[in-house]
Design a protein around this motif. Structure first.
Motif, short mmCIF file in Angstrom:
data_model
loop_
_atom_site.label_atom_id
_atom_site.label_comp_id
_atom_site.label_asym_id
_atom_site.label_seq_id
_atom_site.Cartn_x
_atom_site.Cartn_y
_atom_site.Cartn_z
N ASP A 171 0.90 -1.37 -0.14
CA ASP A 171 -0.06 -0.07 0.04
C ASP A 171 0.76 1.29 0.18
OD1 ASP A 171 -2.24 -1.80 -0.05
OD2 ASP A 171 -2.88 -1.42 2.16
N HIS A 172 2.03 1.10 0.36
CA HIS A 172 3.06 2.29 0.29
C HIS A 172 3.87 2.36 -1.01
CE1 HIS A 172 1.39 2.39 4.46
NE2 HIS A 172 1.77 3.77 4.26
N ASN A 173 3.57 1.39 -1.89
CA ASN A 173 4.29 1.68 -3.16
C ASN A 173 5.68 0.74 -3.17
OD1 ASN A 173 2.04 2.93 -4.85
ND2 ASN A 173 2.48 4.63 -3.41
N LEU A 174 6.00 0.20 -1.91
CA LEU A 174 7.22 -0.55 -1.88
C LEU A 174 6.78 -1.99 -2.50
CD1 LEU A 174 8.32 0.64 1.74
CD2 LEU A 174 8.99 1.50 -0.50
N LEU A 175 6.74 -2.23 -3.76
CA LEU A 175 6.39 -3.41 -4.16
C LEU A 175 7.26 -4.41 -4.35
CD1 LEU A 175 4.15 -2.01 -7.24
CD2 LEU A 175 3.42 -2.75 -5.00
N GLN A 176 8.65 -3.83 -4.87
CA GLN A 176 9.58 -5.07 -4.72
C GLN A 176 9.69 -5.46 -3.26
OE1 GLN A 176 13.53 -3.24 -6.25
NE2 GLN A 176 14.48 -5.54 -6.02
N ALA A 177 9.77 -4.93 -2.30
CA ALA A 177 9.83 -5.24 -1.07
C ALA A 177 8.74 -6.44 -0.47
CB ALA A 177 10.11 -4.38 0.13
N ALA A 178 7.62 -5.84 -1.05
CA ALA A 178 6.07 -6.39 -0.88
C ALA A 178 6.33 -8.03 -1.41
CB ALA A 178 5.00 -5.65 -1.25
N ASN A 179 6.55 -8.06 -2.67
CA ASN A 179 7.04 -9.31 -3.59
C ASN A 179 7.93 -10.19 -2.74
OD1 ASN A 179 5.00 -9.52 -5.87
ND2 ASN A 179 6.19 -7.71 -6.31
N ALA A 180 9.10 -9.74 -2.34
CA ALA A 180 10.00 -10.52 -1.59
C ALA A 180 9.47 -11.15 -0.33
CB ALA A 180 11.28 -9.58 -1.24
N VAL A 181 8.90 -10.20 0.62
CA VAL A 181 8.35 -10.99 1.57
C VAL A 181 7.09 -11.72 1.26
CG1 VAL A 181 7.04 -10.11 3.92
CG2 VAL A 181 8.74 -8.82 3.13
N ALA A 182 6.31 -11.36 0.50
CA ALA A 182 5.15 -12.38 0.12
C ALA A 182 5.75 -13.91 -0.43
CB ALA A 182 4.37 -11.65 -0.90
N ASN A 183 6.66 -13.81 -1.32
CA ASN A 183 7.17 -15.01 -1.74
C ASN A 183 7.75 -15.76 -0.52
OD1 ASN A 183 6.45 -14.56 -4.36
ND2 ASN A 183 8.25 -13.56 -4.97
N ALA A 184 8.62 -15.11 0.24
CA ALA A 184 9.39 -15.82 1.27
C ALA A 184 8.43 -16.39 2.65
CB ALA A 184 10.32 -14.72 2.12
N THR A 185 7.18 -15.79 2.59
CA THR A 185 6.42 -16.27 3.73
C THR A 185 4.80 -16.86 3.35
OG1 THR A 185 5.10 -14.06 3.85
CG2 THR A 185 7.04 -14.40 5.21
N MET A 186 4.93 -17.06 1.59
CA MET A 186 3.99 -17.84 1.08
C MET A 186 2.38 -16.97 1.49
SD MET A 186 4.76 -21.80 1.28
CE MET A 186 4.99 -21.82 3.13
N THR A 187 2.64 -15.57 1.53
CA THR A 187 1.47 -14.80 2.03
C THR A 187 0.99 -14.15 0.67
OG1 THR A 187 2.33 -14.04 4.06
CG2 THR A 187 0.73 -12.74 3.12
N PRO A 188 -0.29 -14.10 0.31
CA PRO A 188 -0.86 -13.52 -1.04
C PRO A 188 -0.46 -12.23 -0.96
CG PRO A 188 -2.56 -14.84 0.15
CD PRO A 188 -1.34 -14.76 0.98
N LEU A 189 0.02 -11.63 -2.21
CA LEU A 189 0.34 -10.25 -2.24
C LEU A 189 -0.88 -9.22 -2.27
CD1 LEU A 189 2.34 -8.28 -2.95
CD2 LEU A 189 2.08 -8.59 -5.51
N ASN A 190 -2.10 -9.78 -2.52
CA ASN A 190 -3.30 -8.81 -2.60
C ASN A 190 -4.18 -9.21 -1.30
OD1 ASN A 190 -4.03 -11.80 -3.12
ND2 ASN A 190 -5.59 -11.00 -4.63
N VAL A 191 -3.29 -9.71 -0.30
CA VAL A 191 -4.03 -10.01 0.93
C VAL A 191 -5.00 -8.64 1.31
CG1 VAL A 191 -1.94 -9.23 2.25
CG2 VAL A 191 -3.88 -10.63 3.25
N GLU A 192 -5.93 -8.95 1.79
CA GLU A 192 -7.07 -7.59 2.16
C GLU A 192 -6.60 -7.28 3.83
OE1 GLU A 192 -11.04 -8.11 1.30
OE2 GLU A 192 -10.74 -8.52 -0.75
N VAL A 193 -6.18 -6.09 3.88
CA VAL A 193 -5.92 -5.42 5.16
C VAL A 193 -6.46 -4.08 5.35
CG1 VAL A 193 -4.11 -5.05 7.06
CG2 VAL A 193 -3.96 -7.23 5.71
N PRO A 194 -6.88 -3.57 6.11
CA PRO A 194 -7.38 -2.22 6.37
C PRO A 194 -6.23 -1.15 6.16
CG PRO A 194 -8.68 -3.44 8.06
CD PRO A 194 -7.46 -4.33 7.38
#
Length: 439
Positions: free
Chosen positions: A26-49
């Motif tokens: 949500d803060h446009n740090l997409l490269q970091a978001a992808n890295a954490v999502a892949n490492a933790t098997m978390t969906p990138l489009n996870v819905e969080v307020p």
């Protein structure tokens, strides 16, 4: 460990991972978001307020301060500044202030523009030379102005309000909203900023210095710390945690300073020739993850707040002319810029595309800035040709109001309060005027 405990911890870990991924995304740090999502098997489009992680961290800090009132580490960025954690009365770590995020990129913005409320104005002080800049404290209770006469004046907004509501004369004489005046520069002051937690004001000036003033001390006139830069310091901005600050100078690359050590860092990814021209303005986003520069070479640049690398360049942002200001919206999705093409423009941070433009005012001479009001429903700037304040409906792009500034000549700076319908103007006529919504 029981099975129930193991399952509970696993679920908690998944929730934490989801919060981190959503925050980065949500803060446009997409490269970091992808890295954490892949490492933790978390969906990138996870819905969080929106800003959920920030809210939880803020609550955690509040609890920590309550349980450990004498813990020096519980108050960030105060002791390192040498002011012993002293804060101005009522000025300190800010609570999360709810605000509405506007979708400025939406095409469904036609219709009647909002009505900008009428404002009363009052001349509240005067410098001995041109008043060049102004800045409100994060809570809106204080405002400071800097001048070509090398002085800084600090005003208490409550006293300004009292001055405007009454004849401002009591048994002890006229009410004086100026609570501090600092003299420590030898050349004109270009920009100011308040520390996000402690009673510290910094200034950047043509004398190539950044100076730190403790405004909690009533007798202080001089800076208690000084950074000596190598260039004219045009703009300064504190990191939201208070441990770092940025300086935009005549050098084309931002200077990042550690407030603990005063060590200066320059981006290692920017090669000579990639950036040209002095930086007119530099500003952190509200979470410190990114920052933006407005440059004389006509470019707006977005920088990573951790690596200090330039991650995006908006070239010829104002028809190849000088960009004089650039500020993030509160949700960090957009950048509002002003340029010497006499246009104010709004840019999408993620794509770098223009989503709005605000025309109808002339500002092609001075280093002026465009700002949102406190609710981000309106955009304000000046018209140099008519000495007017011009206001646009931020969503429709239509002019909502324009009125005389009451300055002799056009004001060179306009700054809006972050907390109420009030703003300040100052200019070459040396005067400082406060504007407040008429009730």
């Amino acid at each position: 460990m029981s099975v129930e405990q193991a399952l509970h911890e696993a679920q908690l870990q998944r929730q934490v991972n989801a919060l981190i991924v959503a925050h980065l995304r949500d803060h446009n740090l997409l490269q970091a978001a992808n890295a954490v999502a892949n490492a933790t098997m978390t969906p990138l489009n996870v819905e969080v307020p929106s800003n959920k992680l920030m809210d939880l961290v803020l609550k955690g800090f509040s609890v920590d301060r309550d349980e450990n009132p004498w813990n020096a580490n519980a108050t960030i960025g105060m002791d390192i500044l040498g002011v012993g954690g002293t804060t101005y009365v009522g000025y300190g770590p800010l609570q999360s202030i709810p605000h509405k995020s506007w979708d400025f990129s939406s095409t469904k913005t036609k219709g009647h523009s909002k009505i900008f409320p009428k404002h009363d104005t009052r001349h509240i002080s005067e410098h001995k030379n041109a008043a060049r800049c102004a800045r409100f404290s994060p809570d809106g209770r204080l405002v400071a102005t800097g001048s070509a006469d090398t002085s800084i004046k600090l005003f208490e907004v409550d006293k300004v309000r009292q001055m405007m509501m009454t004849d401002a004369v009591g048994r002890d004489g006229p009410l004086r909203p100026v609570i501090r005046t600092f003299y420590d520069h030898v050349q004109a002051i270009n920009d100011l900023d308040f520390h996000p937690q402690s009673s510290v004001l910094i200034s950047g000036a043509k004398d190539r210095t950044i100076k730190f003033f403790d405004f909690a001390k009533t007798t202080a006139k001089r800076a208690f710390r000084v950074i000596q830069d190598t260039h004219n310091v045009r703009s300064v901005s504190f990191h939201p945690c208070g441990d770092f600050l940025l300086a935009g100078t005549d050098h084309p690359t931002p200077h990042l300073y550690d407030v603990n050590t005063f060590q200066c860092y320059l981006s290692s990814t920017v090669q000579d020739g990639q950036v040209e021209g002095a930086i007119n303005q530099i500003r952190y986003a509200s979470n410190g993850g990114i920052y933006v520069t407005a440059s004389k070479d006509g470019c707006i640049r977005i920088w990573d707040g951790v690596s200090a690398s330039c991650v995006h360049v908006i070239e010829q942002a104002h028809s190849s002319l000088e960009v004089t200001s650039a500020n993030f919206t509160k949700d960090q999705r957009y950048i509002l810029s002003c340029g010497k093409d006499s246009m104010v423009r709004l840019w999408d941070v993620g794509s770098g595309q223009q989503v709005k433009q605000y025309g109808g005012s002339q500002h092609d001479q001075m280093r002026c800035q465009a700002v949102f009001n406190h609710t981000e429903e309106f955009v304000l700037c000046i018209d140099e040709s008519t000495s007017e304040v011009v206001v646009w409906d931020a969503l429709t792009g239509e002019i909502a109001s324009r009125f005389l500034s009451n300055h002799s000549g056009a004001p060179r700076w306009l700054e809006h309060s972050p907390s109420e319908s009030a703003f300040i103007t100052c200019g070459n006529d040396r005067s400082v005027r406060f504007w407040r919504e008429t009730f």
